[in-house]
Write a protein that holds these residues in place. Structure first.
Motif, PDB file in Angstrom:
ATOM      1  N   VAL A 264       1.069   1.873   0.601  1.00  8.82           N
ATOM      2  CA  VAL A 264       0.806   2.573  -0.652  1.00  8.82           C
ATOM      3  C   VAL A 264       1.824   3.687  -0.846  1.00  8.82           C
ATOM      4  CG1 VAL A 264      -0.823   4.228   0.394  1.00  8.82           C
ATOM      5  CG2 VAL A 264      -1.008   3.686  -2.045  1.00  8.82           C
ATOM      6  N   ALA A 265       2.153   3.945  -2.107  1.00 13.30           N
ATOM      7  CA  ALA A 265       2.987   5.082  -2.491  1.00 13.30           C
ATOM      8  C   ALA A 265       2.293   5.809  -3.636  1.00 13.30           C
ATOM      9  CB  ALA A 265       4.374   4.618  -2.918  1.00 13.30           C
ATOM     10  N   ARG A 266       2.686   7.064  -3.856  1.00 15.24           N
ATOM     11  CA  ARG A 266       2.034   7.834  -4.912  1.00 15.24           C
ATOM     12  C   ARG A 266       3.029   8.743  -5.629  1.00 15.24           C
ATOM     13  NH1 ARG A 266      -1.361  12.927  -2.159  1.00 15.24           N
ATOM     14  NH2 ARG A 266       0.500  14.176  -1.662  1.00 15.24           N
ATOM     15  N   ALA A 267       2.627   9.170  -6.833  1.00 14.81           N
ATOM     16  CA  ALA A 267       3.336  10.203  -7.592  1.00 14.81           C
ATOM     17  C   ALA A 267       2.311  10.885  -8.495  1.00 14.81           C
ATOM     18  CB  ALA A 267       4.468   9.613  -8.421  1.00 14.81           C
ATOM     19  N   PRO A 296      13.668   9.059 -21.414  1.00 14.52           N
ATOM     20  CA  PRO A 296      12.581   8.498 -20.607  1.00 14.52           C
ATOM     21  C   PRO A 296      13.070   7.979 -19.258  1.00 14.52           C
ATOM     22  CG  PRO A 296      13.177   7.020 -22.405  1.00 14.52           C
ATOM     23  CD  PRO A 296      13.901   8.294 -22.654  1.00 14.52           C
ATOM     24  N   HIS A 297      12.297   8.266 -18.224  1.00 16.84           N
ATOM     25  CA  HIS A 297      12.667   7.845 -16.869  1.00 16.84           C
ATOM     26  C   HIS A 297      11.416   7.933 -16.003  1.00 16.84           C
ATOM     27  CE1 HIS A 297      13.043  12.240 -16.962  1.00 16.84           C
ATOM     28  NE2 HIS A 297      12.772  12.233 -15.670  1.00 16.84           N
ATOM     29  N   THR A 298      11.512   7.504 -14.778  1.00 19.46           N
ATOM     30  CA  THR A 298      10.404   7.674 -13.853  1.00 19.46           C
ATOM     31  C   THR A 298      10.705   8.817 -12.893  1.00 19.46           C
ATOM     32  OG1 THR A 298       8.889   6.553 -12.336  1.00 19.46           O
ATOM     33  CG2 THR A 298      11.238   6.031 -12.117  1.00 19.46           C
ATOM     34  N   VAL A 299       9.754   9.116 -12.032  1.00 21.42           N
ATOM     35  CA  VAL A 299       9.941  10.145 -11.012  1.00 21.42           C
ATOM     36  C   VAL A 299       9.833   9.481  -9.648  1.00 21.42           C
ATOM     37  CG1 VAL A 299       9.020  11.968 -12.475  1.00 21.42           C
ATOM     38  CG2 VAL A 299       7.474  10.717 -10.950  1.00 21.42           C
ATOM     39  N   ALA A 300      10.215  10.205  -8.636  1.00 18.89           N
ATOM     40  CA  ALA A 300      10.202   9.646  -7.285  1.00 18.89           C
ATOM     41  C   ALA A 300       8.765   9.489  -6.786  1.00 18.89           C
ATOM     42  CB  ALA A 300      10.991  10.546  -6.340  1.00 18.89           C
ATOM     43  N   PHE A 301       8.452   8.314  -6.278  1.00 19.30           N
ATOM     44  CA  PHE A 301       7.206   8.074  -5.560  1.00 19.30           C
ATOM     45  C   PHE A 301       7.454   8.329  -4.070  1.00 19.30           C
ATOM     46  CE2 PHE A 301       5.808   6.477  -9.452  1.00 19.30           C
ATOM     47  CZ  PHE A 301       4.513   5.990  -9.390  1.00 19.30           C
ATOM     48  N   GLU A 302       6.387   8.588  -3.328  1.00 22.65           N
ATOM     49  CA  GLU A 302       6.498   8.792  -1.888  1.00 22.65           C
ATOM     50  C   GLU A 302       5.509   7.866  -1.175  1.00 22.65           C
ATOM     51  OE1 GLU A 302       5.875  12.956  -1.684  1.00 22.65           O
ATOM     52  OE2 GLU A 302       3.764  12.874  -2.285  1.00 22.65           O
ATOM     53  N   LYS A 303       5.989   7.209  -0.112  1.00 22.67           N
ATOM     54  CA  LYS A 303       5.147   6.295   0.644  1.00 22.67           C
ATOM     55  C   LYS A 303       4.282   7.048   1.646  1.00 22.67           C
ATOM     56  CE  LYS A 303       8.329   2.305   0.428  1.00 22.67           C
ATOM     57  NZ  LYS A 303       9.091   1.298   1.214  1.00 22.67           N
ATOM     58  N   PHE A 304       3.111   6.508   1.909  1.00 18.08           N
ATOM     59  CA  PHE A 304       2.216   7.055   2.921  1.00 18.08           C
ATOM     60  C   PHE A 304       2.663   6.535   4.281  1.00 18.08           C
ATOM     61  CE2 PHE A 304      -1.798   7.056   5.385  1.00 18.08           C
ATOM     62  CZ  PHE A 304      -2.121   8.393   5.256  1.00 18.08           C
ATOM     63  N   TYR A 305       2.966   7.487   5.207  1.00 17.72           N
ATOM     64  CA  TYR A 305       3.534   7.109   6.497  1.00 17.72           C
ATOM     65  C   TYR A 305       3.001   8.024   7.587  1.00 17.72           C
ATOM     66  CZ  TYR A 305       7.078   6.158  10.092  1.00 17.72           C
ATOM     67  OH  TYR A 305       7.730   5.820  11.259  1.00 17.72           O
ATOM     68  N   GLU A 306       2.367   7.423   8.577  1.00 18.12           N
ATOM     69  CA  GLU A 306       1.838   8.146   9.740  1.00 18.12           C
ATOM     70  C   GLU A 306       0.989   9.346   9.327  1.00 18.12           C
ATOM     71  OE1 GLU A 306       5.111   8.942  12.356  1.00 18.12           O
ATOM     72  OE2 GLU A 306       5.188   6.859  13.064  1.00 18.12           O
ATOM     73  N   GLY A 307       0.104   9.117   8.367  1.00 14.40           N
ATOM     74  CA  GLY A 307      -0.842  10.138   7.961  1.00 14.40           C
ATOM     75  C   GLY A 307      -0.320  11.167   6.989  1.00 14.40           C
ATOM     76  N   LYS A 308       0.929  11.023   6.515  1.00 13.69           N
ATOM     77  CA  LYS A 308       1.513  12.021   5.623  1.00 13.69           C
ATOM     78  C   LYS A 308       2.159  11.346   4.418  1.00 13.69           C
ATOM     79  CE  LYS A 308       2.454  15.374   9.306  1.00 13.69           C
ATOM     80  NZ  LYS A 308       3.496  16.203   9.971  1.00 13.69           N
ATOM     81  N   TRP A 309       2.314  12.153   3.351  1.00 14.04           N
ATOM     82  CA  TRP A 309       2.897  11.648   2.107  1.00 14.04           C
ATOM     83  C   TRP A 309       4.334  12.116   1.877  1.00 14.04           C
ATOM     84  CZ3 TRP A 309       0.742   7.978  -0.722  1.00 14.04           C
ATOM     85  CH2 TRP A 309      -0.639   7.775  -0.686  1.00 14.04           C
ATOM     86  N   GLY A 314       9.693   6.445  -1.910  1.00 12.60           N
ATOM     87  CA  GLY A 314       9.282   5.134  -2.387  1.00 12.60           C
ATOM     88  C   GLY A 314      10.399   4.117  -2.348  1.00 12.60           C
ATOM     89  N   LEU A 315      11.625   4.565  -2.572  1.00 15.01           N
ATOM     90  CA  LEU A 315      12.776   3.667  -2.571  1.00 15.01           C
ATOM     91  C   LEU A 315      13.351   3.576  -1.161  1.00 15.01           C
ATOM     92  CD1 LEU A 315      14.500   4.717  -5.926  1.00 15.01           C
ATOM     93  CD2 LEU A 315      13.024   2.750  -5.490  1.00 15.01           C
ATOM     94  N   GLY A 316      12.882   2.618  -0.398  1.00 13.04           N
ATOM     95  CA  GLY A 316      13.462   2.331   0.906  1.00 13.04           C
ATOM     96  C   GLY A 316      12.837   3.043   2.077  1.00 13.04           C
ATOM     97  N   GLY A 317      11.872   3.911   1.866  1.00  9.70           N
ATOM     98  CA  GLY A 317      11.254   4.614   2.976  1.00  9.70           C
ATOM     99  C   GLY A 317      10.357   3.701   3.808  1.00  9.70           C
TER     100      GLY A 317
END
Length: 423
Positions: A264-267, A296-309, A314-317
């Motif tokens: 999962v990833a979030r923003a 118009p554009h998107t923003v960076a998402f962050e993946k959930f990894y080892e209990g942290k965000w 999101g791109l390649g993590g």
């Protein structure tokens, strides 16, 4: 074709989610896997869009087809309207550039976003499907890979609720494939402010941890919906990930897989919507980060990894497998269930459907088998029967694309539906 105004009750969904979050926020992704509350019972599937109905709809589609009508080639987005429902899904056929209504349309790619108006029993309805290609962002730097995609299509949609700025505007999650000798895809967002008649690319938000390269194994990242977090502040997006292992394969030389069943990833919702549609107040544009695009554009998402965000982009993590004990992986569809006060996940690996639950969207029950098929059953979409189709109840529908395993392919493809009831 004029698309009717939508009446989605998304703000109600956020309140329901927040109530569940306040009651159960102490459960974390590192906790022991919960036990499912629902004992799901499935009906036999029924056909809601037959091969003949699909063929006839393709003949009515606007702009006119330049290839076969390979619909739906993604999970569906479903919105309730004043008179019925609207359905969003990709037509996987090739969309050559052509002139339509005085404008140049088509993007010379497979995939699109098709909009149809109908009922839960007849999603194609009787009108002309809108079969719209996602157009390149006015700022090419927003998505430098746009011209490289061989496929770009989507179905899952989020509509801004009535009590928020830009009410009624749409965000679609799209699946974009890069040309290679095997399947390698990314996930991105597209925006529409005119009820799906035009879609603008906002850029990629999710890429596999495994970098793009020739010779890779094929890997399906899917095309899931944006899901509100328990507190309603974030968009969650779920997907299977491929963690790089130093080879071109999804398994190590030892044979161990390095793919995840569910990541999962979030923003932030507010950041995503402001980037896509502009600030709530025009004066808010003062002081914007000059490094970001003005359009118009998107923003960076962050993946959930080892209990942290905050560690992996999101791109390649890298990402953590939220369901490491699962026996099933593939297309993932996740929605909140108000009867259970839990999130529900439906998984399809093309022949098997599986089911899981989560209180917080991070810690999941071990998926259990719902049923299996002798033919291809892909792109599951759970649809609630209340005012908001994104919110499930004690009974709900699951739509899926049914394709024969012989060489007739889309010619005999259909859209089918199951009913799931909790006991």
């Amino acid at each position: 074709m004029a698309i009717q105004a939508r009446l989605v009750q998304t703000s109600l969904a956020a309140l329901v989610l927040f109530a569940a979050y306040c009651q159960l926020s102490s459960i974390s992704a590192t906790a022991e896997a919960p036990t499912a509350l629902c004992s799901p019972v499935l009906t036999k599937p029924i056909v809601v869009a037959s091969p003949t109905q699909r063929l006839q709809a393709g003949q009515r589609a606007q702009p006119p087809l330049t290839d076969i009508f390979a619909w739906p080639d993604t999970p569906l987005g479903v919105i309730k309207t004043a008179t019925g429902y609207e359905f969003f899904g990709s037509d996987g056929g090739y969309h050559a550039q052509q002139t339509w209504e005085g404008n140049l349309v088509g993007n010379n790619k497979g995939g699109s976003i098709v909009v149809t108006s109908g009922t839960l029993d007849k999603p194609l309805g009787s009108g002309d499907p809108l079969n719209i290609s996602i157009t390149r962002n006015p700022d090419p730097a927003v998505d430098p890979n746009y011209l490289s995609y061989g496929y770009m299509g989507g179905g899952p949609v989020y509509q801004i609720p009535p009590d928020m700025p830009h009410a009624g505007a749409l965000l679609a999650t799209y699946h974009a494939e890069l040309p290679t000798d095997a399947l390698y895809a990314a996930l991105g967002l597209a925006a529409s402010t005119d009820n799906g008649r035009h879609w603008t690319d906002l850029g990629e938000i999710i890429r596999l941890n495994q970098a793009y390269a020739l010779g890779l194994d094929g890997f399906e990242i899917g095309d899931g919906p944006l899901v509100l977090s328990p507190d309603g502040r974030y968009f969650y997006l779920y997907f299977p990930d491929w963690i790089a292992n130093g080879t071109l394969h999804t398994t190590k030389p030892t044979g161990a897989s390095t793919t995840t069943h569910v990541s999962v990833a979030r923003a932030l919702v507010s950041s995503v919507l402001e980037a896509a549609f502009g600030p709530a107040q025009p004066s808010a544009a003062v002081g914007l980060d000059p490094a970001l695009p003005l359009g118009p554009h998107t923003v960076a998402f962050e993946k959930f990894y080892e209990g942290k965000w905050d560690l992996q982009p999101g791109l390649g993590g890298a990402s953590t497998d939220l369901s490491p004990k699962s026996a099933y992986s593939g297309y993932i569809d996740i929605h909140f269930n108000s009867a259970l006060k839990r999130y529900v996940m439906i998984i399809s690996n093309d022949t098997n459907f599986a089911y899981a639950e989560s209180v917080d969207g991070l810690t999941w029950t071990v998926p259990t088998l719902l049923g299996n098929f002798d033919t291809i059953a892909a792109y599951p979409t759970a649809v609630g029967l209340g005012d908001d189709p994104h919110i499930l109840g004690s009974s709900y529908y699951i739509y899926f694309t049914h394709l024969p395993t012989d060489d007739t392919g889309w010619t005999n493809g259909s859209l089918q539906r199951l009913t799931l009831t909790c006991q």
